[in-house]
Motif scaffolding. Structure first.
Motif, PDB file in Angstrom:
ATOM      1  N   LYS A  11       0.841  -1.194   0.000  1.00 32.56           N
ATOM      2  CA  LYS A  11       0.000   0.000   0.000  1.00 32.56           C
ATOM      3  C   LYS A  11       0.878   1.248   0.000  1.00 32.56           C
ATOM      4  O   LYS A  11       2.022   1.218   0.424  1.00 32.56           O
ATOM      5  N   HIS A  12       0.310   2.356  -0.486  1.00 31.34           N
ATOM      6  CA  HIS A  12       1.089   3.584  -0.520  1.00 31.34           C
ATOM      7  C   HIS A  12       0.862   4.469   0.698  1.00 31.34           C
ATOM      8  O   HIS A  12       1.469   5.524   0.834  1.00 31.34           O
TER       9      HIS A  12
ATOM     10  N   TYR B 105      -5.231   7.082   0.560  1.00 26.98           N
ATOM     11  CA  TYR B 105      -6.486   6.504   0.095  1.00 26.98           C
ATOM     12  C   TYR B 105      -7.064   7.456  -0.946  1.00 26.98           C
ATOM     13  O   TYR B 105      -7.221   8.660  -0.688  1.00 26.98           O
TER      14      TYR B 105
ATOM     15  N   TRP C 236       5.953   3.128  -4.367  1.00 26.32           N
ATOM     16  CA  TRP C 236       5.257   4.405  -4.410  1.00 26.32           C
ATOM     17  C   TRP C 236       6.146   5.485  -3.805  1.00 26.32           C
ATOM     18  O   TRP C 236       6.927   5.225  -2.887  1.00 26.32           O
TER      19      TRP C 236
ATOM     20  N   TRP D  57      -4.985  -0.776  -9.641  1.00 21.82           N
ATOM     21  CA  TRP D  57      -4.783  -0.542  -8.215  1.00 21.82           C
ATOM     22  C   TRP D  57      -6.082  -0.068  -7.597  1.00 21.82           C
ATOM     23  O   TRP D  57      -6.963   0.483  -8.269  1.00 21.82           O
TER      24      TRP D  57
ATOM     25  N   ASP E 249      -6.242   1.937  -1.832  1.00 23.59           N
ATOM     26  CA  ASP E 249      -5.119   1.903  -0.885  1.00 23.59           C
ATOM     27  C   ASP E 249      -3.763   1.772  -1.574  1.00 23.59           C
ATOM     28  O   ASP E 249      -2.725   1.799  -0.928  1.00 23.59           O
ATOM     29  N   GLY E 250      -3.771   1.603  -2.913  1.00 21.84           N
ATOM     30  CA  GLY E 250      -2.516   1.613  -3.648  1.00 21.84           C
ATOM     31  C   GLY E 250      -1.849   0.276  -3.856  1.00 21.84           C
ATOM     32  O   GLY E 250      -0.726   0.240  -4.363  1.00 21.84           O
ATOM     33  N   ILE E 251      -2.462  -0.842  -3.478  1.00 17.89           N
ATOM     34  CA  ILE E 251      -1.886  -2.136  -3.834  1.00 17.89           C
ATOM     35  C   ILE E 251      -1.999  -2.288  -5.346  1.00 17.89           C
ATOM     36  O   ILE E 251      -3.087  -2.210  -5.909  1.00 17.89           O
TER      37      ILE E 251
END
Length: 645
Positions: A369-370, A373, A412, A632, A635-637
């Motif tokens: 995750k980065h 959100y 990220w 993605w 949450d950036g996954i």
């Protein structure tokens, strides 16, 4: 053997001299021939012996061809048994008398400074048995005129345990410090040297590196090797090699031969010795095929020297090796649940990265995750990196910056923050042209916007943002796209049709007026394919769901936004799905499914489900870089998708 080392050192002198002569001849063909350096006798041992005894003559500029050295004892020619440029082994001839020793090489003669004394009462050695062995073994020395107080030397090391058997026989135990070379016996002031050398069993104390590939050079250390590399033999297990690069009495540098697995190293001279630890052969990997494919694909690794206990991992998980493995080929099948990744061969405790295998037609997670959100925002690709930003965070507040994903590092990093004069917003319209992003409309804290901005990711700070002519209508959830280097924006729900933004004049031009029959009015799914913009799904102007699909062709703008008869979106959705275009087809991600759109297919089969996403990703986004798709969630996954090839 120290003498042998001196021999090797001195061999280079005539070679260098010859090179110099050749060089001179090339430069001056009239130069006279160089005169050979005359031989010199510096010493001889023993200095006193009887006929038949071996004498070692030391000096310089002898010939290493024994037939070209003429040695005489007071005028009587002696037999030369061994020759180097610095040392001659000769036998005292019959009828020899006390006098000077001479050595003739070519036309030059060297004469000893002192007499050699022929003494019929001196001892002599006629035989030694055995001629090789390790320290501690007993050697029988046969000869004549030995005395009760005779001393025995193995090289320069004196034997401490000598047994006088008779005047013709001695027994001596090889001392620990024994060196390869002549065996010497003294009787009072007289001495004699054996004709054959005594070879001490070599020892191996170690080797480095402990692991290597075929053809690489390793160094073996120990004692009692021969500094004549032609006399040393090295074994790796049962593989014999004479490919010795260099040898001294304490080191041997040798190339690793072809074999697989682990092997004990042995050095053989007259006796052999084994290394205390095994040497590990490292494999040579030449290729692997294929590098991509579906699950259960058979992958072949080719090379040399694969050991029978070598293992293979795919993405860190051990995979079974197929039957029929050899030292040059291994095969494994990609697991039914495999996600691809690095292929690593592990052998002799060492990992060898072979390459990577890409599993096609599945989504594979590749990042963490980065930390933020992002929903209802925007995304674009610049410089082979994915930028996401704006929209709302998990608390419903507006984001005012960007995050950047680098597929090459799978990480990220924070991007630029909006300047104060640009409002944060959700559901903006956006598109790219010539590496610049055009952003506008959207739902800000002050309500629907119609401002329009040009953003240049290559420019730092506030200067990256340039205000442009506002869009004619305020709104959000519209469609922004680029076709044939022209920028378009449309918003059917908020009262506009499709406008072209003319960058050269910073003006808007109406391409298609608002069409109330177009049901896909808000949160539409859209993509550009074959220079046409396809629009479908979302909410109608009455806020009902629709699955109708439309197409807009700027080359035939007079046709308006045309409904695709018989083609329906494969899902019903209130907010837009993520889309991307690859290999002449469009793809849409909706929750746990991925759909493919083929404009050449019959209307009823234009859409088809081709795979599932790795998980249900709410309000995902997608992009394509280098023929690979990425998607993605908020949450950036990030997930990666490679199509079947």
């Amino acid at each position: 053997m120290k003498n042998q080392q001196r021999v090797l050192a001195m061999v280079a002198i005539p070679v260098l001299a010859l090179t110099a002569i050749i060089g001179c001849n090339k430069k001056d063909k009239t130069a006279p021939d160089a005169v050979p350096t005359p031989p010199v006798i510096t010493s001889f041992t023993p200095t006193e012996a009887q006929v038949g005894t071996t004498v070692i003559i030391t000096g310089q500029h002898f010939s290493d061809d024994k037939s070209k050295n003429t040695v005489k004892f007071n005028g009587i020619t002696a037999e030369v048994s061994k020759a180097t440029t610095t040392e001659l082994s000769v036998t005292v001839p019959e009828e020899a008398l006390t006098g000077r020793i001479t050595v003739k090489v070519g036309d030059s003669t060297a004469t000893s400074l002192t007499d050699f004394k022929v003494n019929p009462t001196a001892p002599s050695i006629t035989n030694i048995s055995p001629t090789h062995g390790k320290p501690g073994i007993e050697v029988t020395i046969t000869g004549t005129r030995f005395a009760n107080d005779s001393k025995v030397y193995f090289g320069s090391a004196q034997a401490t345990e000598v047994t006088f058997v008779s005047a013709t026989s001695l027994k001596a135990k090889v001392p620990e410090a024994a060196l390869n070379g002549k065996l010497k016996v003294t009787a009072g002031s007289l001495e004699t040297i054996s004709v054959p050398d005594f070879w001490v069993k070599p020892t191996i104390t170690g080797f480095t590196p402990a692991k290597a590939k075929e053809g690489e050079v390793i160094t073996i250390t120990g004692t009692n090797f021969s500094d004549d590399k032609t006399l040393d033999t090295v074994w790796f297990g049962n593989i014999k090699t004479s490919d010795i690069v260099e040898a001294t009495t304490t080191t041997i540098r040798v190339k690793v031969p072809s074999f697989s697995g682990n092997a004990t190293i042995a050095v053989m001279l007259k006796d052999s010795t084994q290394s205390p630890t095994p040497f590990s052969m490292l494999p040579n990997i030449t290729s692997y095929t294929p590098g991509f494919g579906a699950r259960s694909t058979l992958v072949t690794i080719n090379g040399k020297n694969f050991s029978s206990d070598a293992t293979v991992t795919l993405n860190g998980t051990v995979v079974p090796i197929e039957a029929g493995r050899t030292s040059t080929s291994l095969q494994f099948k990609v697991p039914a649940d495999g996600i691809g990744g690095n292929i690593v061969l592990k052998q002799a405790g060492t990992d060898h990265l072979i390459g990577s295998f890409e599993v096609t037609n599945i989504w594979v997670p590749i990042s963490a995750k980065h930390g933020g959100y992002y929903v209802d925002g925007m995304s674009f690709v610049y410089n082979n990196k994915i930028y996401i930003g704006l929209g709302r965070n998990g608390s419903g507040n507006l984001n005012n910056g960007f995050q950047i994903f680098d597929p090459s590092t799978k990480t990220w990093s924070p991007g630029a923050t909006l300047p104060g004069f640009v409002n944060a917003r959700a559901l903006p319209s956006f598109t790219m042209l010539n590496n610049k992003v055009y952003i506008g409309q959207g739902n800000a804290s002050s309500g629907a916007r119609n401002d329009w901005w040009e953003y240049d990711p290559s420019v730092p700070g506030d200067a990256a943002w340039i205000s442009k002519t506002y869009f004619p209508v305020a709104g959000y959830g519209g469609v922004g796209f680029t076709i044939n280097n022209r920028v378009y924006n449309g918003n059917f729900y908020h009262g506009s049709g499709i406008y072209e933004y003319i960058t050269a004049t910073n003006t808007w031009s109406l391409s298609v007026a608002r069409d109330y029959t177009v049901q896909s009015a808000l949160y539409s799914t859209y993509f550009v394919l074959n220079n046409k913009c396809y629009i479908g799904g979302g909410l109608t102007s009455g806020l009902g769901y629709t699955q109708k699909m439309y197409v807009f062709d700027p080359a035939n703008a007079s046709l308006g936004v045309k409904e695709l008869t018989g083609v329906s979106m494969p899902f019903t959705v209130q907010s837009s799905a993520s889309t991307f275009v690859m290999n002449g087809k469009a793809y849409a991600l909706m929750q746990a499914y991925m759909y493919e759109f083929d404009p050449a297919a019959a209307p009823a089969s234009a859409w088809k489900t081709i795979t599932t996403t790795p998980e249900s990703i709410p309000e995902s986004s997608a992009a394509v870089i280098g023929g690979i798709a990425y998607c993605w969630g908020p949450d950036g996954i990030v997930y990666k998708y490679i199509p079947n090839r």
